[in-house]
Design a protein around this motif. Structure first.
Motif, PDB file in Angstrom:
ATOM      1  N   SER A 181      40.041  71.865  25.806  1.00 37.66           N
ATOM      2  CA  SER A 181      38.659  72.286  25.539  1.00 37.66           C
ATOM      3  C   SER A 181      37.702  71.115  25.666  1.00 37.66           C
ATOM      4  O   SER A 181      38.067  69.969  25.397  1.00 37.66           O
ATOM      5  N   PHE A 182      36.481  71.426  26.043  1.00 32.65           N
ATOM      6  CA  PHE A 182      35.393  70.461  25.946  1.00 32.65           C
ATOM      7  C   PHE A 182      34.779  70.553  24.557  1.00 32.65           C
ATOM      8  O   PHE A 182      34.988  71.531  23.830  1.00 32.65           O
ATOM      9  N   GLY A 183      33.976  69.555  24.235  1.00 32.48           N
ATOM     10  CA  GLY A 183      33.285  69.568  22.953  1.00 32.48           C
ATOM     11  C   GLY A 183      32.201  70.630  22.915  1.00 32.48           C
ATOM     12  O   GLY A 183      31.834  71.210  23.943  1.00 32.48           O
ATOM     13  N   PHE A 188      30.456  56.941  26.276  1.00 34.43           N
ATOM     14  CA  PHE A 188      29.871  55.929  27.163  1.00 34.43           C
ATOM     15  C   PHE A 188      30.631  54.608  27.065  1.00 34.43           C
ATOM     16  O   PHE A 188      30.622  53.815  28.006  1.00 34.43           O
ATOM     17  N   ALA A 189      31.271  54.387  25.930  1.00 31.82           N
ATOM     18  CA  ALA A 189      32.019  53.142  25.741  1.00 31.82           C
ATOM     19  C   ALA A 189      33.348  53.156  26.479  1.00 31.82           C
ATOM     20  O   ALA A 189      33.958  52.106  26.676  1.00 31.82           O
ATOM     21  N   THR A 190      33.809  54.350  26.866  1.00 24.96           N
ATOM     22  CA  THR A 190      35.136  54.418  27.497  1.00 24.96           C
ATOM     23  C   THR A 190      35.101  55.177  28.826  1.00 24.96           C
ATOM     24  O   THR A 190      35.265  54.596  29.881  1.00 24.96           O
ATOM     25  N   ARG A 191      34.820  56.497  28.729  1.00 22.71           N
ATOM     26  CA  ARG A 191      34.937  57.340  29.924  1.00 22.71           C
ATOM     27  C   ARG A 191      33.993  56.891  31.023  1.00 22.71           C
ATOM     28  O   ARG A 191      34.354  56.810  32.192  1.00 22.71           O
ATOM     29  N   ARG A 192      32.749  56.593  30.634  1.00 25.88           N
ATOM     30  CA  ARG A 192      31.751  56.230  31.630  1.00 25.88           C
ATOM     31  C   ARG A 192      32.062  54.886  32.284  1.00 25.88           C
ATOM     32  O   ARG A 192      31.664  54.637  33.431  1.00 25.88           O
ATOM     33  N   HIS A 208      28.468  64.555  24.349  1.00 24.51           N
ATOM     34  CA  HIS A 208      28.619  63.326  23.572  1.00 24.51           C
ATOM     35  C   HIS A 208      29.899  63.304  22.737  1.00 24.51           C
ATOM     36  O   HIS A 208      30.027  62.503  21.832  1.00 24.51           O
ATOM     37  N   MET A 209      30.827  64.195  23.052  1.00 27.57           N
ATOM     38  CA  MET A 209      31.974  64.397  22.157  1.00 27.57           C
ATOM     39  C   MET A 209      33.269  63.900  22.789  1.00 27.57           C
ATOM     40  O   MET A 209      33.897  64.620  23.566  1.00 27.57           O
ATOM     41  N   GLY A 251      33.534  52.311  20.083  1.00 25.22           N
ATOM     42  CA  GLY A 251      33.063  53.641  20.462  1.00 25.22           C
ATOM     43  C   GLY A 251      32.741  54.447  19.213  1.00 25.22           C
ATOM     44  O   GLY A 251      33.624  54.756  18.418  1.00 25.22           O
ATOM     45  N   ALA A 252      31.474  54.783  19.055  1.00 23.59           N
ATOM     46  CA  ALA A 252      31.051  55.536  17.871  1.00 23.59           C
ATOM     47  C   ALA A 252      31.135  57.035  18.133  1.00 23.59           C
ATOM     48  O   ALA A 252      31.208  57.475  19.283  1.00 23.59           O
ATOM     49  N   ASP A 253      31.100  57.797  17.066  1.00 21.81           N
ATOM     50  CA  ASP A 253      31.089  59.258  17.136  1.00 21.81           C
ATOM     51  C   ASP A 253      32.320  59.853  17.800  1.00 21.81           C
ATOM     52  O   ASP A 253      32.215  60.625  18.761  1.00 21.81           O
TER      53      ASP A 253
END
Lengths: 286, 324
Positions: free
Chosen positions: B288-290, B89-93, B127-128, B113-115
């Motif tokens: 790959s996706f998370g 959410f801090a970057t892609r969104r 969320h990955m 950006g956490a996690d």
């Protein structure tokens, strides 16, 4: 009652609007084309703000306590450039460099290039958030000044606007005024046909705003509305009913007028028409 | 004395606690610092900042786009906003908001950006972030930092607050393996060489630095001498350290908790291609996706392990001197 921040002279402000339009036409003719429709609908709003409302000083453009203008509908940069030139931020001849390589006047507003531009815009829907940040920054640091952010009605289709409005209302920000250029059209046509926004005033009110509608081409009505909005002590919005392309028959057309070619002859005829219309309008006032 | 601890073990404090401590210390000295959240303050650990500086922390609610734009506007008045969200959410969104509202107009916003990557663990694929480094690297002038542990937070936060411009801090919020001794010096854009070596260089960031250290031990047992670099700053990249590794070792393995495209592996490939081509093998997530799972499960699932680094190191050494 609106305060008399500065003595209001209807004729002077109408003249400013006419000069703003003429500057837009000269700039667009020099460039060959440009965003004429939305620039023309803004002329009275900018004239009132810059002539009668804003606390600004063109000789100290970065004065911290100044009022800010954020033109969220950044594609209408030509109207704001014309206004800034009229107010002496830079020479009027510079308008003729619009969109030319290396210019300080790019199509969309750029704070790094143009004296008097506070915030860069162009990606629609982001201006209210930016303006909110300026307003919040002023409030937190005790810096005076109001932030006026101008959005298009079509632009309000972007969801981020409504995030910002919710935030402004929650934080009870009273040093920001949202001005809607409600010209009823967007690039591809009439807003009502593409994604209707229905009653914008009711929407703003539902979001906790003090909202009024005003005739966006009536400088007196705009002056009263802007003064009342900035002084109401609440989040405020002024929905300005306008006509896209208003001011000269060149752009007052039902067809596509978002971005039009403008020849030097077009501009010359339109400028003469604007002068004639101003004279007629003066007679009505007298 | 080595900058590394004698024994590596999970830290006693969570990354987010260490981060918040660093923020409170920095904000005590710098009254311009603001904390901006978008409803994950509890998760990213900024809660105590609200107690310390109630007037300098704003939780916008679930509106990242507005939070970023508002932060940009605030910075235009001289404040220094630190915006926090989960990495996606801090970057892609909010990529366009970061790009246009912040970076394009040279405003002064710090993004946390956490996690990152598999540390999102049980939050799963939605969320990955495996692409945040790639996105942020595309922003002209942005500085990107991913520390290996919490030791350098104080210096990193000080650096972010002291230097004008867009920063992206990519960081786990949980307890991570502590590798550094207190007092280790952090310098933006300057890789830290953990071990010298001449056969292959392992260049890693974030949680993969610890994997790189373990990979070095695996390789050493096979008689391979690996250099290990902590490339905590992805941008600006320490090109001198990369080229030095290429010249001295002739083979490079990159390791990142991120897509193998766009992040550290790409940055290193670009640097060596520009100046001194040598074989490079990348450890990262490929196309790959998370997914959901424990971090340990996901590291094995996506081959973000010491064993994979060692395997690719040997492949890379084999490629030396062959047609690139």
């Amino acid at each position: 009652m609106p305060s008399k921040k500065k003595p209001f002279d209807v004729k002077e402000t109408m003249k400013a609007a006419a000069e703003i339009r003429k500057g837009v036409l000269r700039a667009l003719a020099a460039a060959g084309s440009g965003h004429i429709g939305g620039s023309m609908s803004l002329a009275e709003m900018l004239a009132v703000l810059y002539t009668d409302v804003l606390n600004i000083d063109s000789s100290v453009p970065d004065m911290p306590e100044r009022d800010y203008v954020v033109l969220s509908k950044g594609h209408c940069g030509p109207a704001l450039y014309s206004t800034l030139a009229y107010k002496g931020y830079f020479p009027a001849e510079e308008l003729l460099t619009l969109n030319k390589g290396g210019t300080n006047l790019p199509s969309h507003c750029d704070r790094l290039k143009t004296t008097g531009i506070d915030i860069s815009t162009g990606s629609l829907g982001q201006g209210i958030s930016l303006a909110t940040g300026v307003a919040m920054g002023k409030k937190l640091q005790g810096i005076p000044g109001t932030v006026y952010v101008i959005v298009g009605d079509g632009e309000l289709q972007e969801g981020q606007n409504w995030e910002a409005l919710m935030f402004i209302a929650h934080h009870k920000l009273s040093n920001i005024v949202v001005i809607v250029d409600n010209n009823g059209r967007q690039l591809d046509g009439y807003t009502a046909d593409i994604c209707a926004e229905e009653d914008l005033k009711a929407k703003f009110e539902a979001f906790g705003f003090e909202a009024v509608r005003a005739d966006g081409h009536d400088v007196r009505a705009l002056y009263d509305a802007f003064c009342a909005a900035s002084e109401c002590g609440k989040p405020a919005a002024v929905i300005c009913d306008t006509v896209k392309g208003h001011g000269c028959s060149l752009s007052e057309i039902d067809g596509f007028n978002h971005y039009m070619p403008v020849s030097p002859e077009d501009a010359e005829a339109a400028i003469a028409e604007i002068d004639r219309r101003l004279e007629v309008a003066y007679e009505h006032i007298a | 004395m080595s900058i590394l601890l004698d024994n590596f073990a999970p830290d006693t404090v969570e990354m987010r606690q260490a981060y918040c401590d660093a923020m409170i210390r920095e904000a005590t000295a710098n009254e311009k610092i603001m904390v901006i959240d978008a409803d994950v303050s509890h998760s990213v650990g900024t809660g105590r900042f609200y107690e310390a500086f109630p007037d300098r922390a704003i939780n916008c609610g679930i509106m990242e786009a507005h939070a970023v734009g508002m932060s940009a506007g605030m910075s235009a008045t001289g404040l220094i906003p630190f915006f926090h969200a989960f990495g996606i959410f801090a970057t892609r969104r909010v990529f366009d908001q970061i790009f246009i509202s912040c970076a394009y107009q040279k405003l002064n916003v710090k993004i946390i950006g956490a996690d990152p990557g598999v540390t999102a663990a049980t939050n799963g694929g939605t969320h990955m972030p495996f692409e945040d480094l790639g996105l942020m690297r595309l922003i002209p002038g942005a500085t990107i930092i991913e520390p290996a542990d919490a030791t350098m937070y104080g210096q990193i936060v000080h650096d972010m607050a002291s230097n004008y411009g867009i920063y992206y801090l990519r960081t786990s919020r949980r307890k991570t393996v502590r590798i550094y001794r207190d007092g280790v010096k952090f310098e933006t854009g300057k890789a830290i060489q953990l071990y010298d070596g001449s056969d292959v260089a392992i260049i890693a960031c974030g949680i993969m630095v610890y994997e790189a250290i373990k990979a070095r031990d695996l390789l050493k047992a096979e008689g391979i001498d690996a250099r290990v670099l902590d490339m905590h700053t992805l941008k600006p990249l320490d090109k001198a350290a990369v080229i030095g590794a290429a010249v001295d070792c002739g083979a490079i393995v990159t390791a990142e908790n991120h897509n193998a495209v766009g992040g550290l592996g790409s940055a290193v490939c670009e640097a060596v291609a520009d100046e001194y081509p040598v074989p490079v093998e990348r450890v990262g997530v490929f196309e790959s996706f998370g997914e959901v799972g424990t971090q340990d499960f996901l590291q094995k699932r996506f081959k973000l392990t010491a064993e994979e680094i060692a395997r690719k190191a040997k492949i890379c050494i084999e490629r030396k001197g062959k047609r690139l």
